[in-house]
Scaffold this active site. Structure first.
Site, PDB file in Angstrom:
ATOM      1  N   ARG A 185       0.858  -1.186   0.000  1.00  0.00           N
ATOM      2  CA  ARG A 185       0.000   0.000   0.000  1.00  0.00           C
ATOM      3  C   ARG A 185       0.890   1.230   0.000  1.00  0.00           C
ATOM      4  O   ARG A 185       1.520   1.564   1.010  1.00  0.00           O
ATOM      5  CB  ARG A 185      -0.924  -0.015   1.219  1.00  0.00           C
ATOM      6  CG  ARG A 185      -1.939  -1.144   1.207  1.00  0.00           C
ATOM      7  CD  ARG A 185      -2.890  -1.031   0.031  1.00  0.00           C
ATOM      8  NE  ARG A 185      -3.977  -2.003   0.095  1.00  0.00           N
ATOM      9  CZ  ARG A 185      -4.918  -2.109  -0.822  1.00  0.00           C
ATOM     10  NH1 ARG A 185      -4.908  -1.297  -1.878  1.00  0.00           N
ATOM     11  NH2 ARG A 185      -5.861  -3.030  -0.713  1.00  0.00           N
ATOM     12  N   ALA A 229     -10.331  -7.736  -0.688  1.00  0.00           N
ATOM     13  CA  ALA A 229     -11.176  -6.537  -0.703  1.00  0.00           C
ATOM     14  C   ALA A 229     -11.026  -5.828  -2.038  1.00  0.00           C
ATOM     15  O   ALA A 229     -10.054  -6.026  -2.759  1.00  0.00           O
ATOM     16  CB  ALA A 229     -10.785  -5.597   0.440  1.00  0.00           C
ATOM     17  N   GLU A 287     -14.591 -10.078  -5.887  1.00  0.00           N
ATOM     18  CA  GLU A 287     -13.262  -9.829  -5.328  1.00  0.00           C
ATOM     19  C   GLU A 287     -12.613 -11.103  -4.797  1.00  0.00           C
ATOM     20  O   GLU A 287     -11.407 -11.300  -4.935  1.00  0.00           O
ATOM     21  CB  GLU A 287     -13.350  -8.782  -4.214  1.00  0.00           C
ATOM     22  CG  GLU A 287     -13.650  -7.373  -4.696  1.00  0.00           C
ATOM     23  CD  GLU A 287     -12.540  -6.802  -5.564  1.00  0.00           C
ATOM     24  OE1 GLU A 287     -11.380  -7.267  -5.478  1.00  0.00           O
ATOM     25  OE2 GLU A 287     -12.838  -5.877  -6.344  1.00  0.00           O
ATOM     26  N   GLU A 341      -9.028 -12.065  -6.430  1.00  0.00           N
ATOM     27  CA  GLU A 341      -7.816 -11.949  -5.615  1.00  0.00           C
ATOM     28  C   GLU A 341      -7.239 -13.293  -5.189  1.00  0.00           C
ATOM     29  O   GLU A 341      -6.020 -13.430  -5.089  1.00  0.00           O
ATOM     30  CB  GLU A 341      -8.089 -11.085  -4.382  1.00  0.00           C
ATOM     31  CG  GLU A 341      -8.330  -9.620  -4.723  1.00  0.00           C
ATOM     32  CD  GLU A 341      -8.053  -8.689  -3.554  1.00  0.00           C
ATOM     33  OE1 GLU A 341      -7.794  -9.178  -2.441  1.00  0.00           O
ATOM     34  OE2 GLU A 341      -8.094  -7.460  -3.772  1.00  0.00           O
ATOM     35  N   GLU A 343      -1.314  -6.030  -7.146  1.00  0.00           N
ATOM     36  CA  GLU A 343      -1.967  -7.325  -6.947  1.00  0.00           C
ATOM     37  C   GLU A 343      -1.170  -8.495  -7.520  1.00  0.00           C
ATOM     38  O   GLU A 343      -1.446  -9.648  -7.188  1.00  0.00           O
ATOM     39  CB  GLU A 343      -3.359  -7.317  -7.575  1.00  0.00           C
ATOM     40  CG  GLU A 343      -4.353  -6.405  -6.863  1.00  0.00           C
ATOM     41  CD  GLU A 343      -5.727  -6.470  -7.485  1.00  0.00           C
ATOM     42  OE1 GLU A 343      -5.834  -6.968  -8.628  1.00  0.00           O
ATOM     43  OE2 GLU A 343      -6.697  -6.037  -6.842  1.00  0.00           O
TER      44      GLU A 343
END
Length: 238
Positions: A95, A107, A124, A128, A174
């Site tokens: 992040r 998320a 999601e 993910e 990701e």
């Protein structure tokens, strides 16, 4: 100074009951309240972003005209995936704004027009971590930064997993996601020890632990209306 941790006391404010029965009787309807009486007179977009905008509103409040700037956000969903051994599925994601790689639950943004929170969460989970779930419940509704953002987050509890295929290609941050199953109690300990600091992860695992202690009786219908997100300012969540 005493080393013991006593029961909380009230100092100049209204006490919130000292016993469980008292809390239920006096505060069973405790709830946030929509402020439909506060009307925005002028709203201006200061900067358009790829995902969200910065907005300035002017509105009348308590006899004065106030100006507030905030992040106009789409809203988001997350999934507390819990297996039959009470393990939580976590991913570590970079992040940029925090300068950290954070342990998170799956998320993502509510950025597909017309998509419900439940469908967004199912999407999601697949995108993910390549999973689908048989059982879904609503765990939490949150405003993540109410002093500066319209971001409303709906957190689901999912169980009963199987692999799923999809067309989504994980890229950018990701691309390095690696799912890890961790015992719920271990994640709770990490949160309380300050080692895991992601807001959604912390709220979700603490809520799951509390729900488990109550026999999962607090879980709700995953398709309940998302009234919090419906009421936020701005345009991105419309």
């Amino acid at each position: 100074m005493s080393d013991s941790v006593g029961a909380p006391t009230s100092h100049g404010g209204e006490s919130i009951g000292s016993a469980a029965g008292g809390r239920a009787d006096a505060f069973g309807s405790l709830a946030d309240e929509r402020a439909d009486d506060v009307h925005v007179g002028e709203s201006t977009v200061l900067a358009h972003g790829a995902v969200w905008d910065m907005r300035r509103d002017r509105f009348a409040f308590a006899g004065s005209e106030l100006t507030r700037e905030y992040l106009d956000h789409t809203g988001a969903v997350s999934v507390l995936a819990l297996d039959d051994e009470d393990r939580v599925l976590l991913v570590k994601q970079y992040r940029h704004s925090t300068g950290h790689r954070l342990w998170e639950i799956p998320a993502g943004l509510m950025d597909v027009p017309g998509e419900s929170g439940l469908v967004g969460a199912q999407r999601e989970l697949a995108e993910e971590v390549d999973l689908q779930a048989e059982h879904w419940h609503l765990l939490l509704d949150l405003f993540l930064a109410p002093g500066s953002s319209t971001e409303s987050m709906r957190v689901f509890l999912a169980r009963g997993f199987s692999p799923v295929t999809h067309d989504y290609v994980r890229s950018e941050e990701e691309a390095e996601l690696q799912p890890v199953w961790v015992p719920l109690d271990v994640v709770v300990d990490a949160v309380l020890d300050g080692r895991v600091q992601n807001t959604v992860t912390a709220n979700a695992v603490l809520a799951a632990a509390a729900a488990r202690a109550r026999g999962w009786q607090t879980l709700r219908d995953p398709e309940l209306p998302w009234t919090g997100r419906d009421a936020v300012r701005g345009e991105r969540s419309r």
